[in-house]
Design an enzyme around this catalytic site. Structure first.
Site, PDB file in Angstrom:
ATOM      1  N   ASP A 329     -29.617 -22.510 -11.131  1.00 36.25           N
ATOM      2  CA  ASP A 329     -29.724 -22.438 -12.405  1.00 36.25           C
ATOM      3  C   ASP A 329     -30.882 -22.816 -12.906  1.00 36.25           C
ATOM      4  O   ASP A 329     -31.698 -23.533 -11.942  1.00 36.25           O
ATOM      5  CB  ASP A 329     -28.719 -23.251 -12.830  1.00 36.25           C
ATOM      6  CG  ASP A 329     -27.146 -22.559 -13.093  1.00 36.25           C
ATOM      7  OD1 ASP A 329     -27.093 -21.364 -12.879  1.00 36.25           O
ATOM      8  OD2 ASP A 329     -26.213 -23.498 -13.153  1.00 36.25           O
ATOM      9  N   ASP A 632     -22.160 -24.560 -13.382  1.00 35.71           N
ATOM     10  CA  ASP A 632     -21.690 -25.504 -14.218  1.00 35.71           C
ATOM     11  C   ASP A 632     -20.430 -25.293 -14.968  1.00 35.71           C
ATOM     12  O   ASP A 632     -19.452 -26.265 -15.264  1.00 35.71           O
ATOM     13  CB  ASP A 632     -22.697 -26.347 -14.958  1.00 35.71           C
ATOM     14  CG  ASP A 632     -23.516 -25.209 -15.637  1.00 35.71           C
ATOM     15  OD1 ASP A 632     -22.910 -24.110 -15.919  1.00 35.71           O
ATOM     16  OD2 ASP A 632     -24.750 -25.519 -16.288  1.00 35.71           O
ATOM     17  N   ASP A 636     -18.494 -19.807 -13.821  1.00 33.82           N
ATOM     18  CA  ASP A 636     -19.325 -19.931 -12.588  1.00 33.82           C
ATOM     19  C   ASP A 636     -18.272 -20.035 -11.363  1.00 33.82           C
ATOM     20  O   ASP A 636     -18.758 -19.841 -10.353  1.00 33.82           O
ATOM     21  CB  ASP A 636     -20.346 -20.929 -12.552  1.00 33.82           C
ATOM     22  CG  ASP A 636     -21.484 -20.822 -13.737  1.00 33.82           C
ATOM     23  OD1 ASP A 636     -21.903 -19.609 -13.757  1.00 33.82           O
ATOM     24  OD2 ASP A 636     -22.157 -21.762 -13.892  1.00 33.82           O
TER      25      ASP A 636
HETATM   26  P1  ATP Z   1     -29.355 -21.666 -16.992  1.00 37.28           P
HETATM   27  O1  ATP Z   1     -28.194 -20.492 -16.674  1.00 37.28           O
HETATM   28  O2  ATP Z   1     -30.658 -21.439 -16.392  1.00 37.28           O
HETATM   29  O3  ATP Z   1     -28.859 -22.898 -17.183  1.00 37.28           O
HETATM   30  P2  ATP Z   1     -29.568 -21.275 -19.762  1.00 37.28           P
HETATM   31  O4  ATP Z   1     -28.977 -22.663 -19.862  1.00 37.28           O
HETATM   32  O5  ATP Z   1     -31.006 -20.844 -20.433  1.00 37.28           O
HETATM   33  O6  ATP Z   1     -29.691 -21.001 -18.277  1.00 37.28           O
HETATM   34  P3  ATP Z   1     -27.376 -20.232 -21.251  1.00 37.28           P
HETATM   35  O7  ATP Z   1     -27.095 -21.772 -21.491  1.00 37.28           O
HETATM   36  O8  ATP Z   1     -26.473 -19.327 -20.792  1.00 37.28           O
HETATM   37  O9  ATP Z   1     -28.634 -20.118 -20.372  1.00 37.28           O
HETATM   38  O10 ATP Z   1     -28.285 -19.711 -22.612  1.00 37.28           O
HETATM   39  C1  ATP Z   1     -28.710 -18.514 -22.730  1.00 37.28           C
HETATM   40  C2  ATP Z   1     -29.534 -18.425 -24.139  1.00 37.28           C
HETATM   41  O11 ATP Z   1     -28.285 -18.724 -25.424  1.00 37.28           O
HETATM   42  C3  ATP Z   1     -30.507 -19.441 -24.370  1.00 37.28           C
HETATM   43  O12 ATP Z   1     -31.768 -18.742 -24.010  1.00 37.28           O
HETATM   44  C4  ATP Z   1     -30.795 -19.452 -25.864  1.00 37.28           C
HETATM   45  O13 ATP Z   1     -31.397 -18.673 -26.343  1.00 37.28           O
HETATM   46  C5  ATP Z   1     -28.937 -19.316 -26.343  1.00 37.28           C
HETATM   47  N1  ATP Z   1     -28.647 -20.767 -26.183  1.00 37.28           N
HETATM   48  C6  ATP Z   1     -28.496 -21.525 -25.333  1.00 37.28           C
HETATM   49  N2  ATP Z   1     -27.536 -22.943 -25.952  1.00 37.28           N
HETATM   50  C7  ATP Z   1     -27.288 -22.501 -27.144  1.00 37.28           C
HETATM   51  C8  ATP Z   1     -26.430 -23.086 -28.032  1.00 37.28           C
HETATM   52  N3  ATP Z   1     -25.959 -24.524 -27.926  1.00 37.28           N
HETATM   53  N4  ATP Z   1     -26.346 -22.489 -29.237  1.00 37.28           N
HETATM   54  C9  ATP Z   1     -26.716 -21.380 -29.602  1.00 37.28           C
HETATM   55  N5  ATP Z   1     -27.513 -20.765 -28.657  1.00 37.28           N
HETATM   56  C10 ATP Z   1     -27.892 -20.956 -27.404  1.00 37.28           C
END
Ligand code: ATP
Length: 902
Positions: A329, A632, A636
């Protein structure tokens, strides 16, 4: 509360009443009192085998049976000393095995305890996270997807709650739950208003009251479920077990043949041949090997835990050494997970935000001029929405600002404070009625609020592409206008190329409803703007990625983030070429064959959801890769399970992810995976070293006896002397190899082929080669002494000491399998090796000069001249093995060059 209640038949009010608690939870004082009354919420320790049973287990080994048989035969022949020593050795071996295994098990157990469970409870009306063992009856617990239920709960409120109860009911599909009381006496699987300790929340959220803890929970009452004892067995240990069986058969056959040969050809007496056969069997058995391997594995697991990687399943230690691809990730693993908003775009303006981290010190500026919210109504609404559609809290402890909750949301809270808003005031003016929490699948979060003028409205934040699909309008200073997608896409792109994580924020007027549904989010939304936040790459991850590349390991970033952001961050980390990215949508449109064809060339996967991870693992595995995958969330879990080494995050990972993974990272850090790989490779090397060190000793001893019989001579070493050598060298020299640090080039060579046999051609060759050197030296000196007129006792004492000295020299060869040992670290790199040699020397002096040992082992004191011969002859093994290594190194170099050319 001890009378068994049918809690599931009790109404919520009656349950709360019976537990003397309420919706706002217990007070801390009351909770402490109850903890003292009911005791900690821990399940009784799993039933362990008794000490005697575990000791007896040490004898349950084919090789030991042969030794015991040898002891009986020598007793029948009235060779009392021989049989006494054999029995003593078997006993000592069992005691050592028992102690070492006990230590290894304790070490592993201690590591499991590092993964303690937390529970979210409401006490004094406030939500807090406490160790699950402090939960008491009457506590109000909140659950969300991914949690492990900490105690038996009567559910009070649920939202789409589904719980995996397989450990209790065996039912593989998650059970739907609701807060409605069960009307009749129903079986466990149908008690929908209950959540049981140890089960896993796979979807939704809930609040419940604790009705039973510890042994009174359903799981606590099924005692056989609790024997979750770690089994010290891995594929490698199984293969070694098979090898031991094979070796035993070989020993039996060779011993019988030698026996027949001795009697029929050499005309030895039956008794002499029995003793010789016993000696041969004893010589060939590597008694110490299984214990050394177990200890090496346990030391490896401890070393990994020190480096923040907790092994949950022992076989992973071995698999780690052959990992060819690590899929990771991004957020929090490769990056610091410390978000700071840097830029904001509304439909009329672009703003910059200063400051670092979560400290609310900084300004919002437009073209370098500070902006006041009163002059910027759209920015005002955007920051308000960012603050309210949010579950995070930022707080400062001793001057350091930290976030409680999701870092992305924490960054928005900090932004709102920098802009001039106050959380408590905003929350009081716009109370929240309902929320749809963020999930990676739908990539947005929405909250429903009302103000005190009777208006209802929704705030929504999430991935910009998602919000652009949902919004028809955009807010401007002059009012709402149709959305200009081209404008927003270019704004998004400008932020993403700088590696910023982009989030869009929207709002919607709502009718007077109290609940939010997905259909509310589908239309009539007005886009307020987008924000870009930075999340710097971890510096140690940059080095770790480099280390992977030089170790022949591919690193792939699989992220939910935007493609442009992902490739910019990837570039900073050294992953991918900064351009080629495959998105979740593209993966969906490809066939397995197409994906298989390009997967090796693409290192960044963006806007993926957890299902993509599973598909990527499967495709990589079908191409022969050994895959480690991080994760996490609950979703997953399938990918973590499927991966060869599933890695869960210790800090932000859910219980579900941890339960399905092989390894848990205490610090969520990518570098810790790479450290674990290094440890995994080292463990495997050390096991190999123990094998190539121990087996030649056995080979040398066995060949010495066979040679003596073939030549019709007296045995140069008696069975009891052989046992002495085997035991004394196993607990000193061989054990020292378990503590070997990693070899210098351990992360510069390609991953080990998992199908590679334990005893490679090279290892077999080395064992035979060294056995031959050992037998020539030992037998040679024995004959020299005899021919010079020495007594049989004297000549045998020389032979035994020769064998031991050979081993001391050979230990320093064995510290490096391929690398040469002509360097200073050979003697300084592992202090245990030096201690082991010193202890062994003391033992040999006693063996040669102490009268009781002289009687037991029929030894005689040696002269300085004999010692001189022994020490000089011993050098031969060191020199010859170094020459052999030199030859193999050159051959390998030539092969590598050849491989590169072809
Ligand atoms: P990884 O899989 O590398 O941890 P990530 O944390 O960027 O990636 P996600 O958590 O799935 O992936 O987030 C995807 C998208 O969703 C982000 O790019 C953001 O635009 C949006 N996002 C993330 N967190 C939030 C939140 N708490 N509330 C609303 N939108 C969110």
């Amino acid at each position: 509360m001890k009378t068994p209640h049918n809690w599931y038949n009790l109404s919520q009010a009656a349950t709360l009443e019976s537990l003397k608690t309420q919706d706002t939870g217990l007070s801390s004082d009351e909770a402490n009192q109850r903890l003292a009354t009911y005791g900690p919420n821990l399940l009784p320790a799993p039933h362990r085998k008794s000490a005697l049973a575990r000791f007896a287990q040490q004898f349950h080994n084919l090789l030991i049976y042969i030794l015991l048989l040898a002891g009986v035969i020598t007793a029948i022949l009235e060779h009392w000393i021989d049989s006494g020593v054999i029995i003593a050795v078997v006993l000592i071996n069992a005691i050592i095995g028992y102690i070492q295994e006990g230590k290894a098990e304790k070490a592993l157990e201690a590591i499991t305890h590092m993964l303690s469970l937390e529970a979210n409870v409401i006490r004094n009306g406030k939500q807090l996270s406490i160790p699950a063992e402090n939960v008491v009856p009457g506590d109000i617990v909140t659950l969300q997807s991914g949690d492990k239920v900490p105690a038996d709960l009567r559910l009070l409120r649920t939202r789409d709650l589904r719980i995996d109860e397989a450990i209790l009911t065996g039912e593989s599909l998650p059970a739907d739950k609701s807060e409605d009381t069960c009307e009749s006496d129903v079986p466990l699987g149908d008690r929908h208003c209950m959540a049981f300790s140890g089960t896993l929340v796979t979807y939704g959220t809930a609040t419940g009251v604790v009705v039973e803890t510890a042994a009174n929970t359903e799981i606590g009452q099924i005692s056989e479920m609790l024997s979750d004892v770690r089994i010290l067995e891995t594929p490698l240990l199984r293969r070694i077990g098979e090898f031991a069986r094979w070796l035993t058969m070989a020993i039996l056959i060779i011993t019988s043949m030698t026996f027949i040969f001795g009697i029929s050809v050499q005309n030895f007496s039956m008794t002499d041949m029995f003793i010789a056969a016993v000696g041969l069997a004893v010589a060939a058995i590597p008694e110490g090997l299984p214990a050394i391997i177990t200890i090496t594995l346990a030391i490896g697991v401890q070393a990994m835990a020190k480096r923040k990687a907790i092994i949950r399943r022992l076989p992973a230690v071995e698999t780690l050494g052959s990992v060819t691809t690590i899929c990771s990730d991004k957020t929090g693993t490769l990056t610091c997970n410390e978000m700071t908003v840097k830029s904001i775009s509304t439909s009329d303006n672009q703003y910059d935000v200063s400051g670092v981290g979560y400290a609310p010190h900084g300004k919002v500026t437009e073209a370098n001029n500070q902006v006041e919210l009163s002059d910027a109504p759209v920015l005002n609404q955007l920051t308000q929405a960012a603050l309210l559609c949010n579950d995070a809290v930022v707080h400062s402890t001793t001057g350091i600002w930290q976030v409680n909750g999701d870092p992305t949301e924490g960054a928005l809270v900090t932004l709102a404070i920098k802009a001039g808003l106050q959380h408590d005031q905003q929350a009081a003016q716009h109370p929240r009625l309902d929320a749809i929490p963020f999930e990676s699948e739908h990539r947005f979060m929405a909250t429903l609020h009302h103000d005190h003028q009777g208006r209802h409205f929704m705030f929504l934040k999430g991935a910009p592409e998602r919000l652009l699909e949902m919004c028809d309008l955009q807010r401007t200073v002059g009012g709402d206008t149709p959305i200009d997608k081209t404008y927003w896409e270019s704004q998004m792109h400008n932020m993403a190329v700088q590696g910023q994580r982009v989030l869009a924020i929207a709002c919607k007027e709502m009718p007077n409803s109290l609940e939010l549904t997905f259909s509310d989010t589908e239309k009539d939304l007005v886009l307020l703007g987008i924000v870009g936040m930075i999340d710097p790459p971890r510096t140690e991850a940059i080095d770790a990625v480099k280390a992977c590349h030089s170790a022949g390991i591919n690193v792939k970033m699989i992220t939910g983030d935007h493609a442009t952001t992902a490739s910019a961050i990837g570039k900073a980390l050294g992953i991918g070429d900064g351009q080629t990215v495959l998105t979740g949508n593209e993966i969906d449109s490809m066939t397995n064959e197409q994906l298989k064809a390009c997967i090796d060339d693409i290192d960044i996967y963006a806007r993926t959801s957890p299902q993509h991870k599973l598909r990527l693992v499967e495709i990589l595995q079908s191409k022969g890769h050994i895959v480690s995958m991080t994760g996490d969330g609950v979703n997953d879990a399938p990918a973590l399970k499927r991966a060869d080494v599933g890695v869960a995050m210790g800090m932000k990972g859910t219980s579900v992810a941890k339960e399905t993974s092989e390894m848990v990272l205490v610090d969520d850090n990518f570098a810790s995976i790479v450290n674990a790989v290094e440890e995994g490779r080292t463990v495997y090397d050390n096991i190999k070293k123990a094998i190539i060190f121990i087996l030649p000793t056995n080979g040398g001893e066995a060949l010495t006896i066979i040679a003596a019989i073939a030549l019709g001579r007296l045995l140069p070493i008696t069975p009891v002397q052989i046992l002495w050598v085997n035991m004394i060298t196993a607990v000193t020299l061989a054990l020292a190899l378990a503590f070997e640090p990693a070899e210098r080039g351990v992360m510069q060579r390609p991953p080990r082929d998992p199908s590679e046999p334990l005893l490679t051609g090279f290892l077999i060759w080395r064992v035979i080669f060294v056995s031959l050197i050992l037998v020539s030296g030992t037998f040679g000196l024995f004959i020299l002494e005899r021919d010079a007129g020495a007594s049989i006792e004297y000549a045998r004492t020389v032979a035994v000491n020769m064998l031991v000295v050979f081993e001391i020299y050979y230990l320093f060869n064995s510290r490096f399998i391929y690398e040469h040992s002509l360097r200073i670290e050979t003697f300084t790199g592992n202090r245990f090796a030096i201690y082991a040699v010193l202890i062994l020397i003391c033992f040999q002096v006693l063996f040669t000069y102490a009268p009781p040992l002289q009687v037991l082992f029929s030894t005689a004191p040696l002269t300085i001249a004999s010692w001189g011969n022994i020490l000089v002859t011993g050098v031969s093994v060191f020199v010859l093995v170094e020459i052999e290594k030199f030859f193999f190194r050159n051959r390998q170099l030539r092969n590598n060059k050849h491989n590169i050319k072809t």
